[in-house]
Design an enzyme around this catalytic site. Structure first.
Site, short mmCIF file in Angstrom:
data_model
loop_
_atom_site.label_atom_id
_atom_site.label_comp_id
_atom_site.label_asym_id
_atom_site.label_seq_id
_atom_site.Cartn_x
_atom_site.Cartn_y
_atom_site.Cartn_z
CD GLU A 107 -2.86 -1.24 2.35
OE1 GLU A 107 -2.27 -1.62 3.39
OE2 GLU A 107 -4.07 -0.98 2.31
CD GLU A 127 -3.27 -6.14 4.06
OE1 GLU A 127 -3.38 -6.89 3.07
OE2 GLU A 127 -2.59 -5.10 4.05
#
Ligand code: 3HC
Ligand code: NAI
Length: 691
Positions: A107, A127
């Site tokens: 990210e 995640e």
């Protein structure tokens, strides 16, 4: 120049290079975020700098947010604020990736203006494996750069993709030469400057989103195709909703939505459970009481005795890791049957595109078939997987003692037998241990490494290391009936059998376990494994329902009948024949059948398992509660999002567990007598996590 302990800054020409070195995996800890933010500010204020390269040292680019900081008060700059600093710089930033750019790490790369990676690098948003969604814009930025369908796949699967695949889907701008990342990244930054390329921001891109507009079926189809895989898990649906939001909301609103759903997931017990599993898996690999410098024995050649259900699968694990295997059977016919199944397995794998058809022969060439144990003389490790009968196993080990080279590891795959007893058939019990694989042995991740009273440290350390080499999760356990996994299974068996005699149906028991999150119910699993596993045709005496079903030729799925009936497509229906057997047997035992509630099924089965886990822990058969959790998650399909039986019990609170056990003991007898460990932990206001 050092910015802080983990970040340094230097300038090459007009390119600033920010280098992060925070072992082991450059997780985005407070120190890392502060250092990078400080370095970016320096670069912005440095008139001699026109562009920035962000690169990591050590084994990997940022592996994600620092999971150990979860649940603690946020420290500035938060990851999102650091991202704003990077994304809004006035000088282009190039992310230079090696190792794995994962989670928050990827990210962060997504707010850089350009991305370059070495071919061996991998990129992913894992995640979901922690019961979370990418909480730093991953769900909003990734679809804008790779498109909705790929983003759905990537984020809900959590599996990293290769740099090549990442480049093809547009996630990376360039591939660097292996070993030359820093120079290639600087060169890219220079080209960006020379060509006057814009400060490209992923958040502003819309062309990939436009391809999916007006096609709501993309989401509907995706949900449908993955319904089974996602069952019970909360994170995948939240991820899908966030990705849908990229089409429905402005970028900033999508970010707010993502944050809201991330916070919900982070507060949810599923994520706590999955984070527990992440650390428990790594903890399992650490063996207490064995010095770190214990010699690891070289395993260049393996022998497997028995090419039946287990032996064939066990042998495949080693061939898959490139280790040659000598496979011994009692007859050519049995050998050919075993090898035939192995070849068929590889061909199926190849037909699914997971290996190349032309590699099947090469893989098969790693097997040396034999009908003579003496061919095992040059093996470093010999694994016995013959019938589960103590006299047969002792006979094999006695012969091996005369054949195996000195120091070779002698292992048994026994499910329940006493390994000290097997070892005593040799003159070298220090070289004997259990390697308990799970069926199908080439697929299941769990390997119980069973240490006997005599197993020397070197063979234990080697077996634990070997587990990783062949892609298994090794858990060290002690030598006691059924070790960890099967002993807890035995506790479940007892309750499940008793419940159906008292009045529950097998399908009601199965539904409770399925709804709890198990992939299949208890009796479905029995039918699948085969009711005749462990059944003795000579000694059978109609002593229980299972024996009677076996005597009737109902061995489970393979004979199209067990507790369920199966049609030609293996579709199951509850069997009236099995139900009649149960009712007749209960009557014969003088058991008056009654209504059994789902709550009773749930509590009797699950609390009996927890109680048995506690006893195992108290006896030292397992060394950590988290090891018990890993065994049941990786070997028996305990739902990952419930963290394993011990974690689940801690979540209820041990005082609640103790009360319930006492009530069950009063109603159903001493099978529920609470383990002394539970009593002690409750008295000390502790949980299994502190045991
Ligand atoms: N935070 C804190 N510690 C971490 C970590 C992380 N993100 N990732 C790994 N570690 C630790 C491990 O616990 C282990 O510690 P130990 O040596 O004390 O046991 C050590 O780093 C090495 O890890 P592995 O043994 O797993 O090393 P491998 O080389 O086999 O694998 C890896 C490296 C592929 C990076 C693997 O560790 C991994 O998959 N890590 C998790 C990555 C992940 O899930 N990232 C997402 C985090 S959540 C997030 O980013 C949220 C964001 O969206 C806001
Ligand atoms: P199986 O009956 O499918 O295979 C046993 C094989 O061993 C047969 O092919 C037989 O010909 C061969 N064999 C017997 N004596 C031999 C000898 N002296 N020398 C060479 N080969 C010999 O049995 P399965 O299911 O593979 O079980 C093997 C062991 O693995 C047992 O100890 C069992 O408890 C254990 N196990 C079984 C699991 C399962 O799900 N089937 C799971 C975990 C362990």
């Amino acid at each position: 120049m050092k910015v802080n302990d983990v970040v340094s800054y230097d300038v090459d020409g007009s390119i600033a290079v920010i280098t992060v070195n925070s072992p082991p995996v450059n997780a985005l800890s407070n120190a890392v975020r502060q250092g990078v933010a400080g370095a970016i500010q320096t670069a912005m204020g440095d008139a001699g700098v026109d562009a920035v390269v962000l690169i990591c040292e050590g084994r990997t680019f940022f592996a994600g947010a620092d999971i150990t900081e979860f649940g603690k008060p946020p420290v500035e700059p938060t990851l999102r604020n650091l991202q704003l600093i990077v994304e809004n710089t006035t000088k282009p930033v190039v992310a230079a990736i090696h190792g794995t750019a994962l989670g928050g790490g990827l990210e962060l790369a997504l707010v850089a203006h350009y991305r370059i990676a070495v071919p061996s690098a991998k990129c992913g948003l894992p995640e979901v494996n922690l019961g979370l969604l990418p909480g730093a814009g991953g769900t909003q930025r990734l679809p804008r750069i790779v498109g909705i369908p790929k983003a759905l796949d990537l984020i809900t699967a959590g599996t990293p993709v290769s740099a090549k695949a990442a480049k093809e889907m547009g996630l990376l701008d360039e591939l660097a030469t292996e070993g030359n990342l820093r120079a290639d990244a600087i060169a890219l930054a220079q080209r960006v400057l020379d060509e006057g390329r814009p400060l490209s921001k992923v958040r502003d891109r819309s062309e990939k989103l436009d391809e999916a507009r007006g096609k709501p079926e993309i989401f509907a189809d995706f949900r449908k195709a993955n319904a089974r895989k996602f069952r019970g898990f909360n994170a995948p649906e939240s991820i899908i909703r966030c990705i849908e939001a990229t089409l429905e909301m402005r970028f900033e609103d999508g970010m707010t939505f993502e944050r809201q759903l991330f916070n919900e997931l982070q507060a949810d017990s599923q994520s706590a459970a999955q984070r527990h599993v992440f650390f428990a898996e790594r903890q399992a690999a650490k063996v207490d009481g064995i010095p770190a410098d214990t010699a690891i024995l070289p395993i260049a050649k393996v022998g497997v005795i028995g090419a039946g259900t287990m032996g064939g699968g066990i042998a495949m694990n080693f061939a898959n890791a490139g280790i040659p295997v000598t496979l011994v059977e009692t007859s050519e016919e049995a050998l050919n049957r075993g090898l035939g199944i192995i070849r068929k397995n590889y061909e199926t794998t190849a037909s699914k595109g997971k290996m190349r058809m032309e590699d099947v022969d090469g893989r098969m060439a790693l097997f040396t078939p034999s009908v003579s144990l003496s061919d095992l003389a040059d093996c470093d490790l010999i694994i016995e997987a013959v019938f589960e009968q103590i006299d047969v196993k002792r006979d094999v080990f006695g012969k091996l003692d005369a054949i195996a080279k000195p120091g070779a590891i002698l292992a048994t795959n026994t499910s329940y037998l006493d390994i000290d007893d097997i070892a005593a058939a040799t003159g070298r019990p220090q070289d004997v241990l259990g390697l308990h694989f799970f069926s199908p042995a080439n697929v299941m991740k769990l390997l119980e490494v069973v240490r006997t009273k005599d197993s020397r440290p070197e063979i234990v350390a080697t077996a634990m290391k070997l587990a990783k080499t062949i892609g298994k999760i090794g858990v060290l356990v002690g030598n006691g009936f059924g070790f960890v996994g099967n002993r807890i299974l035995a506790a479940r068996n007892t309750q499940a059998d008793q419940l159906v005699l008292e009045g529950a149906t097998p399908w009601a028991v199965d539904k409770v376990l399925y709804d709890f999150g198990f992939a299949m119910g208890h009796f479905q699993m029995r039918d699948l494994v085969g009711l005749d596993v462990g059944w003795n045709r000579e000694k059978t005496a109609s002593a229980n329902v299972r024996e009677i079903l076996n005597e009737m030729g109902r061995h489970g799925q393979k004979s199209r009948g067990g507790y369920y009936d199966y049609d030609e497509n293996r579709k199951q229906t509850p069997s009236p024949i099995a139900m009649q057997v149960i009712e007749d047997f209960a009557a014969k035992q003088g058991i008056a059948r009654r209504d059994v509630s789902d709550r009773e099924i749930h509590d009797r089965i699950l609390f009996a398992m927890v109680n048995e886990g506690a006893r195992i822990l108290d006896e030292g058969i397992a060394s950590r509660a988290s090891d018990v959790d890993i065994v049941w998650i990786t070997g028996y399909g305990w739902p990952k999002y419930r963290g394993g039986p011990m974690f689940w019990a801690d979540l209820q609170g041990l005082p609640v567990v103790l009360d319930r056990l006492k009530a069950l003991q009063a109603a159903h007898g001493d099978a529920f007598a609470p383990s002394a460990l539970i009593e002690r932990l409750v008295a000390q206001d502790k949980g299994f996590k502190d045991a």
